[in-house]
Motif scaffolding. Sequence first.
Motif, mmCIF file in Angstrom:
data_model
loop_
_atom_site.group_PDB
_atom_site.id
_atom_site.type_symbol
_atom_site.label_atom_id
_atom_site.label_comp_id
_atom_site.label_asym_id
_atom_site.label_seq_id
_atom_site.Cartn_x
_atom_site.Cartn_y
_atom_site.Cartn_z
ATOM 1 N N ILE A 264 -2.867 -0.875 8.173
ATOM 2 C CA ILE A 264 -3.720 -1.959 7.667
ATOM 3 C C ILE A 264 -4.486 -2.620 8.817
ATOM 4 C CG2 ILE A 264 -3.835 -4.072 6.264
ATOM 5 C CD1 ILE A 264 -2.783 -1.550 4.774
ATOM 6 N N ARG B 137 1.002 0.860 6.900
ATOM 7 C CA ARG B 137 1.196 1.475 8.219
ATOM 8 C C ARG B 137 -0.072 1.390 9.065
ATOM 9 N NH1 ARG B 137 5.131 1.833 5.452
ATOM 10 N NH2 ARG B 137 6.894 3.252 5.632
ATOM 11 N N ARG C 34 3.015 6.393 -2.793
ATOM 12 C CA ARG C 34 4.128 6.852 -3.634
ATOM 13 C C ARG C 34 3.619 7.210 -5.034
ATOM 14 N NH1 ARG C 34 9.412 5.749 -2.068
ATOM 15 N NH2 ARG C 34 9.566 4.843 0.007
ATOM 16 N N THR D 124 0.827 -1.215 0.000
ATOM 17 C CA THR D 124 0.000 0.000 0.000
ATOM 18 C C THR D 124 0.864 1.269 0.000
ATOM 19 O OG1 THR D 124 -0.238 0.070 2.410
ATOM 20 C CG2 THR D 124 -1.912 -1.150 1.180
ATOM 21 N N GLY D 125 2.098 1.156 0.491
ATOM 22 C CA GLY D 125 3.002 2.309 0.438
ATOM 23 C C GLY D 125 3.225 2.732 -1.002
ATOM 24 N N ALA D 126 3.249 1.760 -1.915
ATOM 25 C CA ALA D 126 3.456 2.082 -3.333
ATOM 26 C C ALA D 126 2.294 2.919 -3.870
ATOM 27 C CB ALA D 126 3.609 0.791 -4.141
ATOM 28 N N ARG E 295 10.223 5.227 -6.462
ATOM 29 C CA ARG E 295 11.263 5.005 -5.427
ATOM 30 C C ARG E 295 12.315 6.121 -5.461
ATOM 31 N NH1 ARG E 295 8.720 1.406 -2.441
ATOM 32 N NH2 ARG E 295 7.439 0.224 -3.855
ATOM 33 N N ARG F 12 11.202 10.264 8.555
ATOM 34 C CA ARG F 12 9.960 9.763 7.948
ATOM 35 C C ARG F 12 9.101 9.039 9.003
ATOM 36 N NH1 ARG F 12 8.770 6.079 3.540
ATOM 37 N NH2 ARG F 12 10.880 5.277 3.498
HETATM 38 O O1 DC Z 1 6.260 1.588 2.759
HETATM 39 P P1 DC Z 1 6.776 2.825 2.029
HETATM 40 O O2 DC Z 1 8.042 3.366 2.614
HETATM 41 O O3 DC Z 1 6.875 2.648 0.562
HETATM 42 O O4 DC Z 1 5.645 3.920 2.301
HETATM 43 C C1 DC Z 1 5.684 5.176 1.690
HETATM 44 C C2 DC Z 1 5.021 6.207 2.598
HETATM 45 O O5 DC Z 1 3.623 6.001 2.644
HETATM 46 C C3 DC Z 1 5.525 6.236 4.031
HETATM 47 O O6 DC Z 1 5.846 7.580 4.365
HETATM 48 C C4 DC Z 1 4.375 5.784 4.862
HETATM 49 C C5 DC Z 1 3.169 5.971 3.982
HETATM 50 N N1 DC Z 1 2.181 4.907 4.127
HETATM 51 C C6 DC Z 1 1.071 5.169 4.869
HETATM 52 O O7 DC Z 1 0.947 6.248 5.433
HETATM 53 N N2 DC Z 1 0.102 4.214 4.975
HETATM 54 C C7 DC Z 1 0.235 3.035 4.381
HETATM 55 N N3 DC Z 1 -0.736 2.124 4.513
HETATM 56 C C8 DC Z 1 1.385 2.744 3.626
HETATM 57 C C9 DC Z 1 2.368 3.717 3.526
#
Ligand code: DC
Length: 233
Positions: free
Chosen positions: A148, A146, A59, A54-56, A106, A191
């Motif tokens: 889920i 983060r 991004r 989900t971070g992607a 990335r 971060r």
């Molecule tokens: O996992 P990652 O580093 O690719 O995540 C990118 C950013 O997105 C990171 O700053 C945290 C955020 N993120 C979030 O807030 N909620 C999520 N479910 C996944 C990532």
Amino acid sequence: MTEPVPAAGDPLFAGDPLFAGDPLIIALDGPAGAGKSTVAARLAEILGLEYLDTGAMYRAVTFAALQAGIDVDDAAAVTQLARDCEIVVADGRVTVDGVDASDAVRSAEVTSAVSTVAAVGQVRAVLVERQRAWAFSRNGGVLEGRDIGSVVFPDARLKLFVTASPMVRAERRVAQSGGDVAEVAAAIAARDLKDSSRATSPLHEAADAVIIDTSEMSIDQVVAQILKMLEHQ
Ligand code: DC
């Protein structure tokens, strides 16, 4: 030779109580560099489920905003963009409106701006809805992020909070993508702070999440521990 990987619904899983009842959703949360992605992908493969990073997605929205020249502090404009853009995250690739952005998401620019985008509550609402739809359309999956276990799927079958010491996380990132350990550690710490102090869905373990500190563990050990937890549910 490795064993063929069964898919959910294969006869191997027919009658397996793991796949009976509600969708099998496994939530993996935790800070950057804790090993979530590798563990999630491995786990999904073993269980014959799909995996969503989900971070992607956050991004991808950040990348689209930077591409369009939208100020990431403009919450309304970024939210509109999140609603409008088509994001596909699958098989380790990311496409945004049909264009492959796997490497671009990335980049250092995206990495430094993504926490700002992820802090916008309305952007989160748009992406959370898509994450839920993704999992329900597959009758489950392994989702990594983060929030889920705390927000997206509070009823997930298994909720894990995967973490590691800041130094180990920085060393792993450097081994993966290069750079200076001290600088990477400082960027990760910044971060983490932004992700855990934002108002909407801050990074924190769900009350009923199992915390796994991977500092002294191999990926195989982490995966084995999670599979054991599933077996003993
Ligand atoms: O996992 P990652 O580093 O690719 O995540 C990118 C950013 O997105 C990171 O700053 C945290 C955020 N993120 C979030 O807030 N909620 C999520 N479910 C996944 C990532």
